[in-house]
Design an enzyme around this catalytic site. Structure first.
Site, PDB file in Angstrom:
ATOM      1  N   GLU A  69      40.584   3.531  11.177  1.00 49.87           N
ATOM      2  CA  GLU A  69      39.571   4.481   9.498  1.00 49.87           C
ATOM      3  C   GLU A  69      39.315   5.813  10.179  1.00 49.87           C
ATOM      4  O   GLU A  69      38.968   6.997   8.741  1.00 49.87           O
ATOM      5  CB  GLU A  69      38.358   3.493   8.684  1.00 49.87           C
ATOM      6  CG  GLU A  69      38.981   1.850   8.409  1.00 49.87           C
ATOM      7  CD  GLU A  69      38.218   1.500   7.260  1.00 49.87           C
ATOM      8  OE1 GLU A  69      37.768   1.991   6.456  1.00 49.87           O
ATOM      9  OE2 GLU A  69      38.997   0.215   7.274  1.00 49.87           O
TER      10      GLU A  69
ATOM     11  N   LYS B 164      31.813   5.060  12.064  1.00 48.22           N
ATOM     12  CA  LYS B 164      32.331   4.469  13.863  1.00 48.22           C
ATOM     13  C   LYS B 164      32.672   5.572  14.243  1.00 48.22           C
ATOM     14  O   LYS B 164      33.068   5.730  15.653  1.00 48.22           O
ATOM     15  CB  LYS B 164      33.613   3.736  12.845  1.00 48.22           C
ATOM     16  CG  LYS B 164      33.268   2.089  12.815  1.00 48.22           C
ATOM     17  CD  LYS B 164      32.760   0.928  13.576  1.00 48.22           C
ATOM     18  CE  LYS B 164      33.653   1.054  14.371  1.00 48.22           C
ATOM     19  NZ  LYS B 164      33.283  -0.066  15.179  1.00 48.22           N
TER      20      LYS B 164
END
Ligand code: NAD
Ligand code: DAU
Length: 353
Positions: A135, A162
């Site tokens: 992602e 992230k």
């Protein structure tokens, strides 16, 4: 590797990874599982490992943001390798409340890196493997694949957190010389996945006769990988990967959500003895996820060519195993769905279903 610290070992992939480590033949390393035990964790996942390997498996209920405790654990167990899974991992939750994602995913990773840097500067080298997600690359159109050189373009608070942690890991390698590797993986499925994620949520809803909520038009595409193959890929990187490198890991197995759920209805029906139309009738298109990434697809040629890794479980087999596992773990499902999770789902999804 003599002493491996796994963060987030009571969650989905961490549990599978620790079980994988203890299945490896002829190994005598120690595994220390550091987990804060959020709603997504279940320490009972590893009870049998704890009983079977009392001198090799150790659990520490600790927040990765607590650098002092992490340093104590590193010293206590003479840790030489860290595999970092711990994270807030659910995109929908990051949309409702991003703060825990920034705290654990960004600050928590930073805090681990700082602990390792302190040891490094004192002459103790700890290998750090960081687990990331496809992602971070953003959203694809109908064609093309993410490679290791695709520019980062995270679009949800989860993926942004992230991405931030990935950048910190690389920065600590470039600036301080810490021995790091990173893996970037596509959607995992398999045993022990918390039933807020698509596949287990749909299985439990089918069993309970509840609607199967499909976001938007159901044509978003994900690349599914059986969790065991994620574990073998991480092991390949730990044992053969080049320090400082990033490796993509993927299933090469793209599915539109709606097609996947229709297929899943058939797999569940084949095991419960029901007609699949009973489950398909539960399919319910609901309001789309805000900023819903359209398509993820991983090019994993690098890990295949350089480290000799490949997927070993095809989707038909993996989904079959997964459905069987959930059907035989209804008590596990009830346990992990109790308490905080149920309250959260009631508040955030209750009205929509
Ligand atoms: P999960 O939500 O099932 O488990 C996360 C675990 O981390 C839980 O046991 C939780 O208690 C623990 N944790 C959370 N915050 C913590 C903290 N501050 N300190 C210590 N422990 C903490 O997640 P998962 O699906 O197993 O994902 C694991 C990792 O893999 C994450 O980094 C995620 O971003 C990454 N990843 C997941 C997928 C996927 O499809 N699930 C795909 C690619 C990458
Ligand atoms: O790509 C890797 C990522 O995969 C990981 O980094 C994340 O930790 C993991 O949660 C997963 O993220 P997704 O958002 O892709 O997974 P999720 O299971 O939440 O959703 C999969 C697809 O299904 C996505 O397009 C949204 C859709 N969906 C999801 C749920 C929960 C639905 O249509 N209905 C649902 O109820």
């Amino acid at each position: 590797m003599k002493s491996i610290l796994v963060t987030g070992g009571c969650g989905f992939i961490g549990t599978n990874f620790i079980r994988f480590l203890f299945d490896l033949p002829d190994k005598d390393f120690v595994v220390v599982n550091v987990d804060k035990l959020t709603y997504a964790a279940n320490p009972e996942n590893l009870e049998d490992i704890q009983n079977q390997f009392p001198n090799r498996y150790f659990f520490e209920k600790v927040d990765i943001c607590d650098q002092i405790k992490i340093l104590e654990i590193i010293e206590k167990y003479e840790v030489d390798t860290i595999v970092h899974f711990a994270a807030e991992s659910h995109v929908d939750r990051s949309i409702v409340g991003p703060s825990d994602f920034i705290q654990t995913n960004v600050f928590g990773t930073f805090s681990l890196l700082e602990a390792i840097r302190k040891k490094f500067e004192a002459g103790i080298e700890i290998r750090f493997h960081h687990i990331s997600t496809d992602e971070v690359y953003g959203s694809l159109g109908p064609i093309g694949y993410f490679t290791e050189t695709t520019p980062y373009q995270p679009r949800s608070p989860y993926s942004a957190s992230k991405a931030a942690s990935d950048h910190l890991v690389r920065a600590y390698h470039n600036t301080y010389g810490l021995p790091v590797t990173i893996s970037i993986c596509s959607n995992n499925y398999g045993p022990y996945q918390f039933p807020e994620k698509l596949i287990p949520l749909m299985i439990i809803n089918m069993l309970e006769g509840k609607p199967l909520p499909i976001y938007g038009d159901g044509k978003n595409v994900r690349d599914w990988l059986f969790v065991y193959d994620h574990c073998t890929a991480v092991w390949a990187i730990l044992t053969k990967g080049k320090i400082g490198e990033t490796y993509n890991i993927g299933g090469e197995n793209e599915w539109e959500n709606i097609r996947l759920i229709e297929y899943l209805c058939e797999v569940v029906a084949s095991k419960t003895g029901e007609n699949s139309s009973k489950y398909k009738k539960l399919i319910n298109f609901v309001k789309d996820r805000p900023g819903h990434d359209r398509r993820y697809a991983i090019n994993c040629d690098k890990i295949k060519n350089e480290l000799g890794w490949s997927q070993s479980v095809d989707f038909e087999t993996g989904l079959d195993l997964t459905v069987s596992w959930y059907l035989s773990h209804l008590e596990w499902l009830n346990k992990v769905r109790s308490g905080e999770y149920l309250r959260w789902i009631e508040i955030n999804y209750g009205r929509r279903l």
